[in-house]
Design a protein around this motif. Structure first.
Motif, mmCIF file in Angstrom:
data_model
loop_
_atom_site.group_PDB
_atom_site.id
_atom_site.type_symbol
_atom_site.label_atom_id
_atom_site.label_comp_id
_atom_site.label_asym_id
_atom_site.label_seq_id
_atom_site.Cartn_x
_atom_site.Cartn_y
_atom_site.Cartn_z
ATOM 1 N N GLU A 174 -52.079 -16.458 30.753
ATOM 2 C CA GLU A 174 -50.649 -16.258 31.029
ATOM 3 C C GLU A 174 -49.780 -16.943 29.975
ATOM 4 O OE1 GLU A 174 -48.259 -15.558 34.013
ATOM 5 O OE2 GLU A 174 -49.618 -13.861 34.112
ATOM 6 N N SER A 175 -50.252 -18.090 29.493
ATOM 7 C CA SER A 175 -49.432 -18.872 28.572
ATOM 8 C C SER A 175 -49.452 -18.321 27.155
ATOM 9 C CB SER A 175 -49.893 -20.330 28.562
ATOM 10 O OG SER A 175 -51.176 -20.445 27.976
ATOM 11 N N PHE A 176 -50.445 -17.518 26.804
ATOM 12 C CA PHE A 176 -50.569 -17.095 25.399
ATOM 13 C C PHE A 176 -49.354 -16.313 24.922
ATOM 14 C CE2 PHE A 176 -51.808 -14.859 21.651
ATOM 15 C CZ PHE A 176 -52.629 -15.751 20.987
ATOM 16 N N PRO A 177 -48.948 -15.235 25.600
ATOM 17 C CA PRO A 177 -47.754 -14.520 25.120
ATOM 18 C C PRO A 177 -46.486 -15.352 25.233
ATOM 19 C CG PRO A 177 -48.502 -13.620 27.222
ATOM 20 C CD PRO A 177 -49.554 -14.565 26.759
ATOM 21 N N ALA A 205 -51.955 -23.600 46.515
ATOM 22 C CA ALA A 205 -51.362 -24.856 46.042
ATOM 23 C C ALA A 205 -51.559 -25.043 44.548
ATOM 24 C CB ALA A 205 -51.936 -26.033 46.820
ATOM 25 N N MET A 206 -51.308 -23.963 43.787
ATOM 26 C CA MET A 206 -51.453 -24.025 42.339
ATOM 27 C C MET A 206 -50.659 -22.885 41.700
ATOM 28 S SD MET A 206 -55.336 -22.470 41.997
ATOM 29 C CE MET A 206 -55.397 -22.668 40.231
ATOM 30 N N SER A 207 -50.265 -23.099 40.453
ATOM 31 C CA SER A 207 -49.567 -22.043 39.720
ATOM 32 C C SER A 207 -50.561 -20.954 39.345
ATOM 33 C CB SER A 207 -48.922 -22.602 38.454
ATOM 34 O OG SER A 207 -47.934 -23.562 38.755
ATOM 35 N N VAL A 208 -50.207 -19.712 39.640
ATOM 36 C CA VAL A 208 -51.068 -18.584 39.279
ATOM 37 C C VAL A 208 -50.346 -17.617 38.343
ATOM 38 C CG1 VAL A 208 -52.412 -18.763 41.402
ATOM 39 C CG2 VAL A 208 -50.397 -17.287 41.349
ATOM 40 N N ALA A 209 -49.090 -17.934 38.017
ATOM 41 C CA ALA A 209 -48.302 -17.159 37.059
ATOM 42 C C ALA A 209 -47.215 -18.088 36.521
ATOM 43 C CB ALA A 209 -47.682 -15.923 37.718
ATOM 44 N N VAL A 210 -46.557 -17.670 35.462
ATOM 45 C CA VAL A 210 -45.523 -18.527 34.884
ATOM 46 C C VAL A 210 -44.320 -18.612 35.821
ATOM 47 C CG1 VAL A 210 -46.218 -18.056 32.508
ATOM 48 C CG2 VAL A 210 -44.501 -16.600 33.589
ATOM 49 N N ASN A 211 -43.661 -19.776 35.812
ATOM 50 C CA ASN A 211 -42.394 -19.987 36.514
ATOM 51 C C ASN A 211 -41.302 -20.136 35.459
ATOM 52 O OD1 ASN A 211 -43.638 -20.260 39.186
ATOM 53 N ND2 ASN A 211 -44.419 -22.208 38.432
ATOM 54 N N ILE A 212 -40.197 -19.414 35.628
ATOM 55 C CA ILE A 212 -39.135 -19.397 34.621
ATOM 56 C C ILE A 212 -37.828 -19.839 35.255
ATOM 57 C CG2 ILE A 212 -37.909 -17.966 32.929
ATOM 58 C CD1 ILE A 212 -40.316 -16.040 33.028
ATOM 59 N N ILE A 216 -40.284 -22.639 30.823
ATOM 60 C CA ILE A 216 -41.329 -21.757 31.342
ATOM 61 C C ILE A 216 -42.544 -22.617 31.673
ATOM 62 C CG2 ILE A 216 -42.745 -19.728 30.938
ATOM 63 C CD1 ILE A 216 -40.717 -18.732 28.967
ATOM 64 N N ASP A 217 -42.799 -22.752 32.951
ATOM 65 C CA ASP A 217 -43.919 -23.547 33.474
ATOM 66 C C ASP A 217 -45.159 -22.656 33.518
ATOM 67 O OD1 ASP A 217 -45.676 -25.072 35.029
ATOM 68 O OD2 ASP A 217 -44.646 -24.562 36.901
ATOM 69 N N CYS A 218 -46.178 -23.005 32.742
ATOM 70 C CA CYS A 218 -47.382 -22.170 32.618
ATOM 71 C C CYS A 218 -48.516 -22.716 33.486
ATOM 72 C CB CYS A 218 -47.839 -22.132 31.162
ATOM 73 S SG CYS A 218 -46.605 -21.467 30.018
ATOM 74 N N PRO A 219 -49.331 -21.848 34.077
ATOM 75 C CA PRO A 219 -50.446 -22.321 34.910
ATOM 76 C C PRO A 219 -51.398 -23.205 34.116
ATOM 77 C CG PRO A 219 -50.102 -19.958 35.189
ATOM 78 C CD PRO A 219 -49.248 -20.377 34.037
ATOM 79 N N GLY A 220 -51.982 -24.198 34.811
ATOM 80 C CA GLY A 220 -52.887 -25.125 34.146
ATOM 81 C C GLY A 220 -54.354 -24.774 34.292
ATOM 82 N N SER A 221 -54.715 -24.067 35.367
ATOM 83 C CA SER A 221 -56.115 -23.689 35.555
ATOM 84 C C SER A 221 -56.559 -22.796 34.411
ATOM 85 C CB SER A 221 -56.300 -22.951 36.880
ATOM 86 O OG SER A 221 -57.569 -22.314 36.927
ATOM 87 N N ILE A 222 -57.767 -23.025 33.916
ATOM 88 C CA ILE A 222 -58.273 -22.223 32.808
ATOM 89 C C ILE A 222 -58.361 -20.748 33.188
ATOM 90 C CG2 ILE A 222 -60.731 -22.472 33.373
ATOM 91 C CD1 ILE A 222 -61.192 -22.841 30.317
#
Length: 688
Positions: A92-95, A61-68, A81-87
């Motif tokens: 994933e969000s850096f590139p 129940a959480m994003s574990v990779a980007v959604n495009i 591009i929806d980036c995961p929020g968990s630290i």
């Protein structure tokens, strides 16, 4: 760029970032529904959203990779591009952020998530990425929004500028006032808000809030400041131009609001993006790309599909890309594009070509890696001719040893891990020669759990996991002299070697040494190397406690030989006999690796962090304010490596999920008593 209103033209790429659970995937779903990209807005709780479709995301129940996904709004095309929020998945969000035009930071009225918000905002600010904040879940907002903004401000180095205030009726939020437009709107479930007359009782509040907004942005515009001082009402054109410019220059962070699950505030957010988000020209300038004509792309993400092979998700920074376009990176290797695709969730859709500003997936770029900048051969538009946004080094905080449950899967496991590491560059793989272990290092417990789920689910490989072995060593405390004699007679030539070895401890860190002081030829010179080989083979394999030996000096002082029966092998065996017997008498002691650990944590968690490190046999070296991070500290300590393996779990629990650490080897220290006995019995080679 639209010359009449300063609005950027062309396709744009927008990232959705924010703390875990803030509603980014719900906002993406609301945007897609509002723009007609999907026919029905799904719900994360129901598991029917376009994003987070992977089994690992659904299961946790959480994003574990980007959604495009792509959408069109008022004639403009966007890739979101929806980036995961968990630290644990934020790498994933850096590139991705390197190639976007703007980031929408999704936040909520939860002070506990303030440190996580600060981590995200600091990254955006450091990289000069334009961003605005979307205050989500306002349907649950109880207190004044301006008080909430004051709570959030410490997380942002740039000024948070409130663009909207809520309208309440009977204590419930049912609409908002747009302070830039000076107009009021009613929220509607699942559809666009309606403009309404400004309620009579809200006029004074609207004036006060609008004046506060104008005063904030006037700090960066002398013309607007003069108009305010002279009580001249500024035009909307001037207000919007200032809001756009100051946001793009990183002077302010505009704050919009809504409730993604109800589709509140989505239309106003889209209009703000349309008029204020920069375009590809600004992104090229930020990245330092000078040539706007030659084909150039930035690799945002790598995906391995079940049937289509490897896809490289790229932002086209310049030029045009088509099937067959040859692209090469700073590494020198080049590949021809084999297929172009637009992405909607996990479904690639074929297309013919892509132009500057578009975000597409390119097939079969085997040499390309996430974070690479790819150019047409001969074209190097970057200032340094290489990657425009290199990935930062990975700082793993947790590790697992993995092995295939069935030996026949050994090659398949290696292949699957290679693909997973291409998709997720925040993972690191180590082959430990000493133990024969394959070790995966990652950003936390959930990160590694998801990696294992991908191995078993996507690639069908069952694996066994264990805690990686610690690199224990042993040494000695006393000097001994020991004779070792190898004599064997079994008909014909026998075997004879006789040595006397002085074995003594060295200072920590001096390593191993071998020397000889033979006089009179009692051991012929031709056998010295064989004696040394026997000594070193023993020391490097295992001492009396069962671990490789360090910081020991061995000297060949005496011995004897037989003119017929002596040989290299005989002297090697004699040396090993002397070492085996001598080391056991030299007061052997176990050594454990001690790491220097630097923990980054919110200041309010400092005392808890110190207690955690102390409980884990850590020696606190000191604590200082974290440079450039108001409200954060860095705690330095020395800790045994054995105490660090699950340290991150406790740190995250004590810091609302944001604490992290780096580590580096410092020295070996003696380990005695019950702990040493347990280590020797469990991990020593004799125990095995």
């Amino acid at each position: 760029m639209d010359k009449h209103n300063g609005r950027a033209g062309g396709p744009r790429c927008i990232a959705l970032v924010g703390p875990f659970g803030s509603g980014k995937t719900s906002l993406l779903e609301a945007v897609l529904a509002r723009t007609g990209a999907i026919t029905r807005q799904g719900r994360v709780a129901e598991g029917n959203t376009l994003g987070d479709a992977a089994p690992e995301a659904r299961a946790n129940a959480m994003s574990v990779a980007v959604n495009i996904a792509e959408a069109e709004f008022m004639g403009d095309r966007y890739t979101f591009i929806d980036c995961p929020g968990s630290i644990e998945f934020q790498y994933e969000s850096f590139p991705v952020l390197s190639g976007v035009d703007l980031a929408v930071v999704v936040a909520e009225a939860d002070p506990k998530k303030l440190p996580a918000l600060q981590v995200i905002l600091r990254d955006l600010e450091a990289r000069a990425i334009p961003h605005m904040l979307f205050l989500n879940k306002v349907d649950r907002l109880s207190g004044p929004v301006r008080e909430l903004l004051a709570t959030l401000q410490p997380a942002s180095a740039s000024r948070l500028v409130l663009r909207q205030i809520p309208l309440r009726e009977n204590g419930e939020i049912g609409g908002f006032i747009d302070l830039a437009l000076g107009r009021a709107f009613n929220y509607h479930e699942g559809r666009a808000s309606d403009p309404i007359p400004l309620p009579a009782g809200e006029q004074a509040r609207e004036l006060e809030a609008r004046t506060a907004m104008l005063e904030q942005i006037a700090d960066f515009d002398d013309t607007l400041l003069e108009q305010l001082l002279e009580d001249i009402a500024p035009t909307n054109d001037l207000v919007f131009a200032d809001l756009r410019r100051e946001m793009q220059e990183g002077l302010i962070c505009p704050v919009l609001m809504g409730a993604a699950e109800h589709s509140w505030g989505v239309g106003r957010l889209l209009k703000a993006l349309r008029h204020e988000a920069p375009g590809i020209e600004a992104t090229r300038a930020r990245l330092g790309l000078k040539d706007a004509a030659a084909p150039c792309v930035q690799v945002l993400k790598t995906i391995h599909t079940a049937h289509g092979g490897k896809l490289s998700v790229v932002r086209v920074l310049a030029g045009e890309i088509a099937d067959g376009t040859l692209l090469a990176g700073a590494h020198g290797a080049g590949d021809k594009v084999s297929g172009l695709f637009r992405l909607m969730g996990d479904e690639p859709l074929k297309r013919d070509r892509a132009t500057a500003g578009e975000t597409v997936a390119l097939g079969k770029l085997d040499a390309a890696q996430t974070g690479d900048t790819l150019y047409a051969p001969g074209a190097r538009g970057a200032a340094n001719g290489g990657d425009l946004a290199p990935l930062p080094p990975v700082e793993p905080v947790m590790a697992l040893a993995v092995a295939p449950r069935e030996r026949k899967d050994d090659v398949r496991l290696s292949s699957a891990l290679a693909k997973i590491l291409e998709e997720d560059p925040s993972l690191r793989l180590r082959q430990v020669q000493e133990t024969g272990e394959t070790v995966i290092e990652g950003s936390g417990e959930m990160h590694l759990r998801v990696t294992l789920a991908r191995l078993t689910g996507k690639y069908g490989i069952a694996v066994d996991t264990s805690t990686p072995r610690i690199a224990y060593r042993e040494t000695i405390r006393q000097k001994v002299s020991k004779r070792g004699r190898h004599k064997k007679q079994s008909g014909g030539h026998g075997q004879f070697g006789d040595v006397v070895l002085d074995i003594k401890p060295l200072a920590r860190g001096e390593g191993l040494s071998f020397s000889e002081t033979i006089t009179g030829g009692v051991v012929p010179r031709q056998y010295f190397s064989s004696v040394e080989t026997g000594v070193m083979d023993y020391l490097n394999a295992a001492g009396p406690l069962g671990f490789p030996v360090v910081d020991v000096a061995v000297t060949l002082t005496d011995g004897s030989y037989h003119t017929v029966d002596s040989s290299d092998q005989a002297f090697k065996s004699a040396a090993q006999i002397a070492m085996r017997e001598g080391m056991a008498e030299a007061s052997p002691v176990l050594l454990e690796p001690i790491m220097e650990v630097t923990v980054a944590c919110p200041s309010e968690a400092n005392a808890r962090i110190n207690a955690i490190l102390s409980r884990r046999r850590g020696q606190i070296l000191g604590s200082d304010a974290r440079a450039g991070w108001p409200g954060w500290d860095e705690v330095k300590a020395q800790m045994p490596a054995a105490e660090i393996q699950d340290l991150i779990v406790e740190l995250r629990s004590a810091t609302a999920g944001v604490g992290s650490f780096t580590q580096k080897f410092d020295h070996f220290a003696e380990l005695t008593g019950r702990l040493a006995e347990e280590v020797a019995s469990r991990f020593g080679k004799q125990a095995a």
